[in-house]
Structure formats: C-alpha cells, structure tokens
Design a protein around this motif. Structure first.
Motif, mmCIF file in Angstrom:
data_model
loop_
_atom_site.group_PDB
_atom_site.id
_atom_site.type_symbol
_atom_site.label_atom_id
_atom_site.label_comp_id
_atom_site.label_asym_id
_atom_site.label_seq_id
_atom_site.Cartn_x
_atom_site.Cartn_y
_atom_site.Cartn_z
ATOM 1 N N GLU A 1 0.839 -1.180 0.000
ATOM 2 C CA GLU A 1 0.000 0.000 0.000
ATOM 3 C C GLU A 1 0.881 1.239 0.000
ATOM 4 O O GLU A 1 1.900 1.292 0.666
ATOM 5 C CB GLU A 1 -0.878 0.002 1.248
ATOM 6 C CG GLU A 1 -1.809 1.186 1.265
ATOM 7 C CD GLU A 1 -2.909 1.043 2.303
ATOM 8 O OE1 GLU A 1 -3.352 -0.091 2.528
ATOM 9 O OE2 GLU A 1 -3.288 2.068 2.875
ATOM 10 N N GLY B 1 5.374 3.573 2.647
ATOM 11 C CA GLY B 1 4.411 2.544 2.991
ATOM 12 C C GLY B 1 4.984 1.203 2.586
ATOM 13 O O GLY B 1 6.053 1.134 1.988
ATOM 14 N N PRO B 2 4.296 0.125 2.927
ATOM 15 C CA PRO B 2 4.845 -1.203 2.652
ATOM 16 C C PRO B 2 4.618 -1.621 1.200
ATOM 17 O O PRO B 2 3.500 -1.522 0.707
ATOM 18 C CB PRO B 2 4.007 -2.087 3.576
ATOM 19 C CG PRO B 2 2.690 -1.373 3.673
ATOM 20 C CD PRO B 2 2.989 0.089 3.584
ATOM 21 N N ARG C 1 11.359 1.331 1.727
ATOM 22 C CA ARG C 1 12.610 1.726 2.389
ATOM 23 C C ARG C 1 13.001 0.831 3.556
ATOM 24 O O ARG C 1 14.172 0.778 3.932
ATOM 25 C CB ARG C 1 12.492 3.160 2.919
ATOM 26 C CG ARG C 1 11.951 4.124 1.936
ATOM 27 C CD ARG C 1 11.741 5.467 2.589
ATOM 28 N NE ARG C 1 12.964 6.232 2.642
ATOM 29 C CZ ARG C 1 13.175 7.247 3.468
ATOM 30 N NH1 ARG C 1 12.242 7.593 4.330
ATOM 31 N NH2 ARG C 1 14.307 7.903 3.461
ATOM 32 N N ILE C 2 12.051 0.177 4.200
ATOM 33 C CA ILE C 2 12.438 -0.688 5.321
ATOM 34 C C ILE C 2 11.917 -2.115 5.126
ATOM 35 O O ILE C 2 11.797 -2.878 6.068
ATOM 36 C CB ILE C 2 11.974 -0.106 6.686
ATOM 37 C CG1 ILE C 2 10.488 0.234 6.673
ATOM 38 C CG2 ILE C 2 12.783 1.130 7.054
ATOM 39 C CD1 ILE C 2 9.971 0.724 8.028
ATOM 40 N N LEU D 1 8.923 -3.745 4.215
ATOM 41 C CA LEU D 1 7.756 -4.204 4.955
ATOM 42 C C LEU D 1 6.944 -5.215 4.147
ATOM 43 O O LEU D 1 5.909 -5.683 4.599
ATOM 44 C CB LEU D 1 6.874 -3.009 5.335
ATOM 45 C CG LEU D 1 7.516 -2.031 6.334
ATOM 46 C CD1 LEU D 1 6.696 -0.754 6.447
ATOM 47 C CD2 LEU D 1 7.685 -2.668 7.707
ATOM 48 N N ARG D 2 7.387 -5.554 2.930
ATOM 49 C CA ARG D 2 6.737 -6.595 2.141
ATOM 50 C C ARG D 2 7.820 -7.522 1.589
ATOM 51 O O ARG D 2 8.937 -7.083 1.324
ATOM 52 C CB ARG D 2 5.952 -5.992 0.973
ATOM 53 C CG ARG D 2 4.628 -5.376 1.358
ATOM 54 C CD ARG D 2 3.579 -6.440 1.689
ATOM 55 N NE ARG D 2 2.258 -5.863 1.766
ATOM 56 C CZ ARG D 2 1.728 -5.300 2.851
ATOM 57 N NH1 ARG D 2 2.422 -5.233 3.953
ATOM 58 N NH2 ARG D 2 0.505 -4.798 2.819
#
Lengths: 375, 503
Positions: free
Chosen positions: A223, A305-306, A323-324, A326-327
């Motif tokens: 998202e 967002g992920p 960036r981190i 999350l998916r």
C-alpha cells in the motif's frame, strides 16, 4: 465491472524474464502465481506480457475494457479521430474457464471460481498519424490520449497502451484469469503477474494489476501510504488518477521521472524508495550530491508505505522494495532467466534448481535487462 | 480611569504571607506595594502575568478575573464597554500584544489525522529511522544528469541555495527591540542546538549573535533598520517582510524610551528616537518593485542565500502568493490572523485577515494548479501551538512552520498581552536592564530546545502511526486528514474529506 467491498489482507506478485530475449508461453507464470492462491481473494488478478505481438510490433497496442458497447462506440470514434487503426479485434476469452493444472501447493482448490462475466474486452493496434507529432513526441501524444480516454470517456478504460505488449487482467483469481484469457497461447520474454487481495480500494476490472501506461507495467504488493501527495504531485504534470487505486501512481511516477525527465532508472528508484539521510550523508561526494538533490527535488515522489513492486518495460524488469522492506520479495537466477516473487516457493515451483536465490535489501533494486534482441 | 473597573483582582492570603517582599520586587507593573506591614495590591495595575504568583514562596497570592455583576447583556459585554470607556478617556487607538484572542473556531482542532491498521503497518520510531529533515529554497521542476568519462552519471543541474532544517519549525520574526537581547540570544542558541533558524525581525542583528549566522534568518522590513551588507551576509537566508498576521497593512512602532545605546547601534538610528516602520515599503508599490528588491538582495549576497517573502493571510492571499513566487521569492511565509505581535492596534488584530489553515490550503493548491509549487517553500505561521498543529500544517502543504508565541511561552511568557508596555516581568519583551537580566539566555535556550525536541518526538510518533518514515510523505498529503464539524465549503477549501469518509 462490479465494485466490491473492502476486505483486509495482502497480495502476491511474480515475475520472470528471459534476458536473452527468448519467448516463453504463459503456463509457467500462471503456475507460479497459482501456488500463491491464498495470498489473493478473487477480487483481482492479472498479467503483463512483453513480446506477444510480433506481427504488430510497431503499433501501439491498446487493450481496452468497456462497460457497454455504447462506450465502445464512443471510444472508437475518438480513436479514429486521433490514430490510424491498423487492426482491431475482440480479445479472445473463454468465459467459464478455470485453471485445471495441479501445483505442489497443498489444500488449494482450483477451479471453484470460474470467470463468467466480463466487460467488453477489445484490442486495437494503432499508429500515430505523422502530422500529430509536430510539437509533441509520439509517446507524449499517446500519453495525453490515454489520460483523456480514462478521464473523459465514460465506461472506457485503457488497460495497456505499449508496443508489442499487453496487460490481461480482471476480477477473479489470477490462475482463472490466465485460463479466461488463454495465456498459454501467448509467448513473451517478460511476464509479470499479480494476485490481488484488495483492502483499502475497491476490487473491479480496471483496478486489477498490472497497471500500464505506454511501455510501463506495474505489479505491486502493498500500500502506498504517501498516495495523497504522490497524486497531488503528479496532477500538475497532466496525470489523471482515475483507477481508484494507489498503484497507478507508481506507473505514472516512472513515466514522469524516466520517460519525461530522462532520469536513469536506478536513480529514479532512489527517488521512489529513497535512502535514509543518515546513509546519504556518508556517501562519496558524487553520489551524495545526486541523491541529496533527488530527495530535495523529488521529495513528493517518495513512495512510502509497505510494498514490493515489479516494474516491467520493453527492455527489462526492475524489482524493488519499500525503504524498510515491509513486504516480501525473493529473487533468483537460472542461466538467462531472472525471477522475482513474493515467495521463494513460487519461483521453485517453476524453476526447482536456480543458480542463485536471494532476498534483496530494502530500497535496493534488482534489475533485469535485455542484452540480446527478442527472438 | 476611575470609571473603568479593573480586569483582575489580586488577593493576598495574609495567614500564609511571610511578608518577604519578593512579590513586590517582582511586579514590574507596580500592582503590589508594601504598606501598613502588609502587601497591598492595586488591582487596576495588575495584568495577570503571574510573575508574583510563581515567585511567592508561600502560595499566598491568588489572581482572579474581577467579577462584575452580570447585567446579562451579551451585546455590550464588559470588554466592549471598557474599551469604549478607555477611548472616551484618552481618544487614541487601543493597543494590544500577542495574537487575536477571540473565541473563533480554531480549524486545527477540527482536523483529525489518520493512522494505519493491518494492511499498512504502523512504524515504531524508536526502532526504525524517522526523518524530519527539510530543505527550504527554490527547487527546479526536474533534474538533469550527464555521464562522465568513467561512464558514471553526474548531476548537471545546479540547485539554488537550500537551507537545511533538522526539525520543520523555525522561530518567528521578533525584533531586538520588541524583545530583549537575552531573548534574542536564547533563540539563536536554541536554533543552533536544534538545527533550525531564528528570525531577527526588523531590528537588525546584534554583533554578539554574528557567531550564530548559520542559524539565522535576517529580515528586511519597511523601515530597513539594521540592514547593511554584513547583516545580509551573516545569515543562512533573508526574509522580506511585507505583512504580519496580527496587523496586515500596518507598520510598526518602537517607542523612543526602548531605544537604548545597543538598540541604537544595532538598528542604526539615534538613541531615544521613536522607530517607525512604515506600513508599506516606500520602494515597493507593486509586484515588480518587490521583484526588484528580491533580486537586489540576491545580488548583494551573490545568489548564495534564499530570499523569502512574508505576507499576511488576507482575502486574496492565494493570488498574492502566486505573484510573490513568480516575482522570485524562494520561500513564502504566510502569517494567519491569529499571528502574534508585540504591539498591534486591537481593531486590526481582531478584525483583519483570515485563518491560516484556509490561507495555507488555498495557497498550496493555487501554486500546484499553476505548476509552480516547486519554486518556493512554504512556511506557515500564525498560532502554531503543538506538534499536532505542525503535522496538520505539513499535511495541508507547509514545508515547515513558524512559532513565535509558543517560543515565548517556552521561555517563560504567560501571554498577558502587555508586550507593548515594555514592562515584561519575564525579561522577554522589555529593554529595562533590571527586567532583562531575569531571563537567563542559557536556561531559556535549553527550554526552547526541549520544546523542539519534544515536538520532534511527537511528530515522529505521528509519522510512524501514519506508516511513513519521512516527513515529505506527509507534506501536502491531505488524504491523511479528515475534517470534523466543518462545513462543506471549508472542507472544499481545505481540500479534505469529512471524518467518516473512507478513501
């Protein structure tokens, strides 16, 4: 094109590319995405395929969805006014068809959700009249027309508009979408696939992935929490967000940065999935200058967002994460083949013995490039 | 003024009072005296600044609103009648300090922020990086790159000067003269510690503060006080002041008694003279004149510093802002009708201008509609009270916000609204040496730094709950705001949906 209610959870993506330009039929990509059946909920599935129309390779291929034959009529009048139609035909489909193969997934029941209803699906192979490109480039001309069709012609949606490529998508599980569109009969050097589990945006035919504009196609799991500003950033450049989903901004962002602003793809990724300032400050000068300027100028293009995303274009594919991270996203190579998927299992399903398998770091793009001509 | 009843009533609890006299020494308005072996209050002089209350070792002082008998007249309120009585007595303009105190709807308080659930995970700012860094300055529409001999790409576009902020909050323009040198020092020190800017206001920059040049925004206003070449080059950016939210269209007045030797040197005027800032700049009578001044200042600083323009939020603010940006401003400061002031005619302060929320939203949208939003950063001023206000301002489109009153409160101000008297009991809005020394610059700087650090933590929590890890993903992202109890037109102007509406 029915709308559906919002039901929470995730998505699946899978992509494969022959970097040597070998064309492969749609069965492998279908099997890969079918294994991840549980990651979607039947509210959207789709495929992008590059190299499928060698006969009309020089024409823009418009894959269209119409709510009615009336909308189709309005669209065709518009199309005749702005393009030469070299060929057009109904996109062949098999209503009621279901995926019948087995995968190694256990407890997956295929074939329960045949696709029986669909919008009117038609494809047009068109040339841009020479006298229309005196003041704008050909691609800019097509871009403007696509935006106009999607925003102004009621009930007509452009699913894809690139050359020698096409997007096949709809409401259903991805493997059933593949059966519906007879994807085993198409051969492509790049395939990307998406199984959708819509949450914050409604599930409908036009809203399924991949999203396409010109040469670009996007499949996206996740998202875009920064959607509001990404959309507002794109609007003054002439982009119209009509498809009721956050993913379309990704396609348009690539179009703006890479096609219109001429930014190299890898640098564009550092705008969309930007490195953190603490890392930028430590970069060597040349790089630090570039990325600092990118973040200063293209801050509103940052996709936050992920997500895991695969971008397809005629010369290759690019996979990248938020960036981190999350998916999930896993990649693999075997000879000239590059694979990217939400799950490693979905790669091993079609390539049991890859040479290498890895999970790319957050924000680090994985790039597949065509180094030979398409066969 | 015997006919005008006092606003406040001071009560001394004689059972508690040890008669130490601290309160008498601390009252800078002469409202407390010793006599008859007790503290005798003069209610008519009390301004409710609470200095005595906070210093009393016995908690013996209570200040209350002076209770009038309620005549039940909602039209001729005590405030209205006493204002008329004051003017009947003196025949002048009613002055006041600080911003508009009227109980109009505060739009910030009717904006609600989104948060993530399930599909987009929220982010824990204590575990993950969370970025607030912001650059002020003109940005090009796009970047260009070239390939060098080694086949690497290099940046071909030369960017205009950019000013880095570690936190998206700068201190508002408050001149040396309106506030004390100690207050200016505290603001400069805090700006340095927090990685942001303090704004000199139009009173020049005292030499003691030259060392903070990287954290200073110098102002050029209609009086041009203290403006010289070294001043313009001892800063990281310049601001041309056209208007102020508390008094749009009105100039400034620093009474001669405040102009001591230091202020006289800093402002380059004779000491003891009244300092009048004209309402307009006498060399700016149209937008092209403004453009000339912008470029004159750029020439004077070798195009190395952004030049901003501050305007107040008036009815046609969006069109004015567009003109200002097209005239070459790199930063646009918009000051809303609740913005503060050291001294403003009450009639202007309370009746002129529009809410900053509406001004900000319409300016940001207008610049986007014209495709020129990149050309200037937007600073939002005019009663930013909390980190929530900052987050909402950023979501509406501000690059950063400006705080004046909040910064003064952090330093000790109690918002008594008597800045124009020069008697500030907290040593902030005064030039009297015995009062100025009450403000310790180090302590005040630490409090300001603490405030910005607290707000930064809170902003990071808000970003984390929104599921984003950089402030540019909130900037202009009105999709993450909803309006509650706002009418349709207000929602439309703010560009947000009503609470209860999904995507």
């Amino acid at each position: 094109m029915k709308s559906s209610c919002y039901i929470p959870s995730g998505c699946s993506i899978s992509a494969m590319m022959s970097e040597s330009g070998k064309r492969i039929d749609g069965r492998a990509i279908t099997k890969s995405i079918a294994l991840m059946h549980d990651r979607s909920n039947g509210l959207g599935g789709g495929f992008a395929a590059y190299g499928i129309y060698p006969r009309y390779a020089e024409q823009y291929a418009f894959h269209m969805m119409f709510n009615s034959f009336e909308a189709k009529g309005v669209f065709e009048n518009y199309l005749k006014d702005h393009f030469y139609i070299v060929h057009d035909e109904e996109i062949p489909t098999r209503p009621g068809a279901v995926y019948e193969e087995d995968t190694s997934g256990i407890n997956i029941e295929y074939g329960m959700n045949p696709i029986t209803e669909s919008p009117v699906l038609w494809r047009y192979f068109v040339d841009v009249p020479g006298n229309r490109t005196q003041f704008v480039s050909e691609s800019e001309y097509v871009f403007e027309k696509v935006m106009e069709i999607n925003s102004k012609i009621e009930g007509a949606f452009v699913a894809s508009s690139g050359k020698n490529m096409g997007i096949f998508k709809g409401l259903g599980y991805p493997e059933d979408i593949a059966a519906f569109y007879n994807l085993d009969e198409y051969k492509a050097y790049i395939w990307t696939a998406h199984g959708r589990f819509p949450t914050n945006t409604p599930g409908w035919w036009g809203g399924a992935h991949p999203f396409g504009l010109l040469d670009w196609s996007i499949v996206h799991n996740g998202e875009i929490s920064s959607y509001g500003i990404n959309k507002r950033y794109l609007e003054p450049f002439g982009y119209r967000m009509e498809l009721k989903t956050d993913t379309e901004v990704v396609a348009y962002m690539f179009d703006l940065l890479v096609r219109r602003h001429n930014i190299p793809i890898k640098t564009a990724i550092s705008a969309l999935s930007a490195p953190f300032w603490k890392n930028i400050d430590k970069m060597p000068e040349r790089e630090r200058k570039i990325i600092t300027a990118i973040r200063q100028v293209y801050g509103s293009a940052l996709l936050n967002g992920p997500y895991s995303i695969v971008l397809g274009h005629s010369r290759g594919i690019v996979g990248f994460n938020d960036r981190i991270k999350l998916r999930p996203m896993t990649c693999a190579r075997k000879d000239n083949m590059l694979y990217m998927s939400s799950e490693e299992s979905a790669i091993r399903e079609i390539e049991p013995n890859p040479d290498t398998v890895w999970s790319p770091k957050a924000g680090t793009p994985v790039i597949g490039e065509l180094y030979e001509e398409v066969e | 003024m015997a006919s005008i009843p006092p606003e406040f009533k001071v009560s001394i609890d004689s059972a508690r009072c040890r008669k130490c006299g601290i309160c008498v020494n601390n009252c800078s308005f002469g409202a407390l005296e010793f006599g008859d072996d007790r503290v005798i209050p003069d209610d008519s002089k009390c301004v409710a600044c609470y200095r005595c209350v906070s210093k009393c070792p016995d908690n013996a002082i209570t200040i209350t609103n002076y209770q009038w008998a309620n005549r039940g007249n909602a039209n001729w309120t005590p405030e209205t009648t006493s204002n008329i009585q004051k003017q009947a007595e003196f025949g002048g303009i009613l002055l006041s300090g600080m911003g508009n105190p009227r109980p109009h709807k505060i739009i910030w308080d009717h904006l609600l922020i989104d948060a993530c659930q399930v599909t987009n995970p929220s982010i824990d700012p204590l575990r993950e990086p969370m970025e607030l860094r912001t650059y002020l300055g003109k940005k090009p529409d796009n970047l260009e790159f070239v390939e060098n001999k080694e086949g690497e790409i290099e940046l071909a576009t030369e960017l205009q000067p950019q000013v880095k902020l570690d936190v998206p909050v700068v201190f508002a323009a408050m001149s040396y003269g309106a506030v004390s040198l100690n207050a200016h020092k505290a603001l400069a020190m805090a700006a340095k510690k927090s990685g942001t800017l303090m704004n000199t206001g139009e009173g020049g920059l005292h030499e003691d503060l030259y060392q903070y040049s990287d954290n200073i925004m110098v102002q050029v206003a209609s009086g041009r006080f203290g403006v010289h070449n070294e001043y313009l080059n001892t800063c990281s950016m310049i601001e041309i002041k056209i208007g102020q939210g508390a008094k749009p269209g009105i100039g400034g007045h620093l009474p001669g008694e405040k102009v001591g030797e230091e202020i006289s040197k800093t402002r380059m005027i004779p000491s003891g003279t009244d300092v009048l800032s004209p309402a307009p700049h006498h060399d700016i009578y149209s937008i092209e004149d403004l453009s000339q001044l912008i470029y004159a200042l750029k020439e004077a600083t070798n195009y190395e510093k952004p030049v901003g323009v501050k305007i107040s939020a008036v009815h046609n603010v969006a069109a004015i802002a567009s003109g200002v940006v097209r005239a070459g401003a790199d930063v646009l400061t918009i000051d809303g009708y609740r913005g503060g002031s050291g001294a403003s005619p009450m009639v202007i302060r309370d009746n002129v201008g529009i809410p900053i929320e509406l001004a900000l939203a319409t300016v940001d949208q207008r610049l986007r509609d014209e495709g020129i939003r990149n050309r200037a950063s937007i600073l939002c001023a005019g009663s930013i009270r909390s980190s929530a206000d900052i987050a909402k301002a950023v979501a509406l489109g501000a690059d950063a916000v400006v705080i004046g009153t909040a910064a003064l409160i952090a330093m000790g101000c109690s918002v008594c609204q008597r800045c124009y008297t020069g008697n500030c009991a907290w040593g902030i809005a005064t030039q009297k040496p015995e009062l100025v020394k009450r403000l310790d610059p180090e302590t005040a700087a630490q409090k300001l730094t603490n405030l910005l650090s607290g707000w930064s933590f809170e902003l990071k929590e808000i970003l984390g709950s929104l599921g984003v890890n950089s402030i540019e993903s909130l900037r202009g992202n009105r999709e993450r705001l909803r309006g509650y109890e706002l009418d349709e037109k207000t929602l439309e102007l703010l560009g947000i949906k009503s609470a209860g509406v999904g995507q």
